[in-house]
Design an enzyme around this catalytic site. Structure first.
Site, PDB file in Angstrom:
ATOM      1  N   SER A  29      77.686  -3.833 -25.688  1.00  0.00           N
ATOM      2  CA  SER A  29      77.430  -2.966 -26.838  1.00  0.00           C
ATOM      3  C   SER A  29      76.716  -1.665 -26.531  1.00  0.00           C
ATOM      4  O   SER A  29      76.618  -0.798 -27.390  1.00  0.00           O
ATOM      5  CB  SER A  29      76.655  -3.736 -27.902  1.00  0.00           C
ATOM      6  OG  SER A  29      77.450  -4.754 -28.460  1.00  0.00           O
ATOM      7  N   SER A  80      78.723  -2.465 -30.019  1.00  0.00           N
ATOM      8  CA  SER A  80      78.258  -2.380 -31.394  1.00  0.00           C
ATOM      9  C   SER A  80      77.249  -1.253 -31.627  1.00  0.00           C
ATOM     10  O   SER A  80      76.853  -1.005 -32.769  1.00  0.00           O
ATOM     11  CB  SER A  80      77.620  -3.717 -31.802  1.00  0.00           C
ATOM     12  OG  SER A  80      76.483  -4.028 -31.010  1.00  0.00           O
ATOM     13  N   LYS A  90      69.349   1.951 -33.908  1.00  0.00           N
ATOM     14  CA  LYS A  90      70.445   1.061 -34.286  1.00  0.00           C
ATOM     15  C   LYS A  90      70.019   0.182 -35.455  1.00  0.00           C
ATOM     16  O   LYS A  90      68.887  -0.336 -35.472  1.00  0.00           O
ATOM     17  CB  LYS A  90      70.835   0.198 -33.079  1.00  0.00           C
ATOM     18  CG  LYS A  90      72.075  -0.671 -33.279  1.00  0.00           C
ATOM     19  CD  LYS A  90      72.428  -1.394 -31.988  1.00  0.00           C
ATOM     20  CE  LYS A  90      73.695  -2.219 -32.141  1.00  0.00           C
ATOM     21  NZ  LYS A  90      74.082  -2.875 -30.876  1.00  0.00           N
TER      22      LYS A  90
END
Length: 474
Positions: A181, A157, A82
């Site tokens: 997320s 996210s 990420k």
């Protein structure tokens, strides 16, 4: 093995075949890089690609196997990180124009752990700016669509990682979870994603070393693979003052167990939150599955009335600390919702935070008592199905107006305020073929327990075996 086999075989099986010399790491990495070349121009999940470095590492990985060297549990497996995690020598933007050229000289601890376990990084995955919001888009790289419907969002996210995983570009994904997320994109993309207990997967570097709201963890295409990733990422580290002492190896224990007589609290809307009809239908259909595997399913839910205030206060305080220093020079480059959330933190007082923390302690004991009656709590992951990629967030849910950009995911972020581990597991599809997940919440620090129940549910339903339409075999 075919290209499709290599890209969608479980991480557990891939790692086993590499260790047994049945396939090479070079074959595996090449197949996944080909999948990225084929699908990423459409999906925009991998935003920084490190293909040459990955192939070099694959050669070294195969040499270690040939020499019968001891290797890690993820040896030779393709992953991507990420774009909130620091990656040494590889661009890390946080999805923000303010950091679009930033190259760190250290790895975040979760990245370090995956590397130590033998995983090979293919690059970085897309995220909303600073991870704010569950719709993956930013001004640096643009939007990441849902692989099940390109007109819809993948959530966030950790959205880029979810899409890369769902479409066979990587074998495992990492991410963070403050308000959902890891769970929300897993639900939207037909994956499993876990919000581990605080300290289970340690964080470093971390300016807020004692903070207990945001956590790191993995996503996978199966619960068995998720447990494998947890084994690699978990365990103590003295750079994190709140890391748990239990070793990661506990997640290598068998997931199968009997759930006969297990008491499960079932909540369709966590105290009356608005939920879209299609979500409600899929969630309700899961009740019979839990009964079939032996659970006694009882309609009940804990009293967590203060969780909303607690979460929003701590989120605003945290955002203000991290974002306000950037506003003097970069305000025009930062999205409005991030600025709004940071400015919400400016007037927060010490007494407000003290009272919020006292309420959170009361919530902990209320949940402790609730879990003396029940083994698990079942509820929706998200209140909505994947919405239009053109919308930053849903303005309303089932006719109820949403006041902020995260109101629509209270079923996730209210659980974050409790501190209990929670997992999203595929539970079905809407009439239009969009994935819907179910959320399993466990007792304090019972991460392995929620993996076991999710595994039992997964084995009965097999929803996770359904691939996105874009992933038709070559």
């Amino acid at each position: 093995m075919s290209h499709d086999d290599l890209c969608f075989l479980s991480a557990t099986e891939l790692a086993k075949l590499i260790r047994l010399k049945k396939i090479s790491s070079q074959q595996v990495i090449r197949a996944h890089l080909d999948q990225i070349e084929r699908l990423n121009p459409t999906l925009n999940a991998i935003v920084t690609l490190t293909a040459d470095a990955a192939m070099e590492q694959a050669v070294t990985a195969d040499q270690k196997i040939a020499a019968n060297e001891s290797v890690g549990i993820l040896h030779g497996l393709p992953v991507a990180h990420k774009d909130l995690f620091l990656t040494r020598g590889v661009r890390t933007t946080f999805g923000s124009l303010a950091y679009q050229d930033f190259v760190p000289d250290v790895d975040s601890l979760p990245v370090e752990r995956l590397k130590k376990a033998g995983a090979i990084s293919l690059g970085k995955t897309n995220t909303p700016e600073f991870g704010a919001g569950s719709q993956t888009f930013n001004a640096v790289f643009g939007s990441t669509p849902n692989p099940y419907d390109l007109s819809k969002t993948c959530g966030g996210s950790s959205g880029g990682g979810a899409v890369a995983l769902a479409s066979g570009m990587i074998a495992l994904a990492d991410g963070t979870d403050l308000g959902g997320s890891l769970r929300n994109p897993a639900s939207f993309c037909n994956l499993v994603g876990i919000r581990p207990s605080v300290g289970r997967v340690p964080s470093w570097p971390e300016s807020l070393g004692w903070q207990t709201m945001s956590v790191s963890g993995p996503m996978a295409r199966s619960v068995q693979d998720l447990a494998l990733a947890m084994a690699a990422m978990s365990g103590p580290d003295d750079r994190s003052p709140i890391s748990l002492e239990a070793p990661g190896e506990i997640f290598l224990n068998p997931l199968a167990r009997s759930f006969k007589g297990c008491k499960v609290a079932f909540s369709a809307n966590l105290g009356g939150l608005p939920v879209e009809p299609e979500v409600a239908r899929v969630v309700e259909s899961s009740r019979a599955v839990f009964q079939e595997i032996g659970c006694e399913v009882i309609n009940d839910e804990p009293n967590i009335a203060e969780a909303d205030e607690i979460f929003m206060l701590w989120r605003a305080w945290r955002t203000e600390l991290r974002i306000t220093p950037l506003l003097k020079e970069h305000r025009e480059q930062i999205k409005d919702t991030v600025i709004w959330n940071a400015e919400q933190g400016l007037p927060i007082t010490g007494p407000q935070l003290a009272r919020a923390e006292a309420k959170r302690t009361e919530l902990y004991h209320r949940m402790r008592e609730f879990f003396q009656k029940y083994d698990f709590l079942i509820l929706p992951v998200s209140q909505v199905t994947p919405f239009s990629i053109e919308e930053e967030y849903p303005a309303q849910v089932n006719g109820v107006k949403m006041n902020t950009y995260i109101d629509w995911q209270k079923t996730c972020y209210l659980i974050s305020a409790l501190g209990n581990p929670a997992i999203s597991v595929p539970a079905g599809f809407t009439d239009n073929g969009l994935p819907v997940g179910i959320q399993i919440v466990g007792r304090h620090r019972d991460d392995f327990g929620i993996l076991q129940l999710a595994h039992a549910f997964e084995q009965k339903t097999l929803f996770a075996q359904r691939k996105p339409p874009i992933c038709k075999p070559l």
